[in-house]
Design a protein around this motif. Structure first.
Motif: not given
Length: 173
Positions: A105, A101-102
């Motif tokens: 962005h 998920q990181s």
């Protein structure tokens, strides 16, 4: 005509294998099943059956999966990914599998390598992402038909092939 129709963004399908743009975001994920071909599933099933038959004669009880369960195949996660190019056009790409998920962005500059899917109505499939903001290469991981069958069943199939080969060599030799 209401306000939402006036401001709806047009989603484009990209045909080039490389797309560079800003990451807009992930859409709602869903699962899709991969079917395993009948010849592959049948061959593994039968060869594992030989080993399981020998095991049952030696009073071992290996786990037995049905051919229907085996052919069903693995499910994998499908996540539509959107990115915006320098001209402001939005593109949708399908990502099969998962990324951390990181890793991406909103607003990150990314370059994706894609390939067309067998079904021409689906968007192109993401093969690899390079986050140009962090210079991190990313590859989504999906289950394969071999990982779905599992090491135990494949080992049983290998033993079954060996036994079948030995029996055939003795019978023909």
């Amino acid at each position: 005509m209401d306000d939402t129709e006036l401001h709806r963004e047009r989603i484009l399908r990209h045909v080039s294998p490389i797309i560079t743009g800003r990451f807009v975001g992930f859409q709602t994920s869903y699962t899709r099943e991969v079917r395993i071909g009948r010849p592959v599933a049948l061959a593994v099933f039968l060869m594992a059956g030989i080993a399981q038959l020998i095991g049952s004669l030696l009073r071992m009880t290996p786990a037995r999966r049905t051919l229907k369960e085996l052919r069903k195949g693995p499910e994998f996660l499908v996540t539509p990914v959107r990115l915006r190019d320098d001209l402001g056009q939005i593109y949708e790409i399908e990502m099969h599998g998962q990324l951390p998920q990181s890793a991406l962005h909103r607003g990150d500059l990314i370059q994706v390598r894609t390939e067309p899917q067998a079904d021409p109505t689906l968007p192109v499939r993401l093969l690899q992402v390079v986050n140009l903001t962090t210079m991190q290469p990313l590859t989504p991981r999906i289950p394969t038909q071999w990982s779905h069958m599992g090491p135990a069943l494949l080992l049983q199939a290998a033993v079954g092939v060996t036994i079948f080969g030995a029996v055939m060599a003795v019978w023909l030799g």
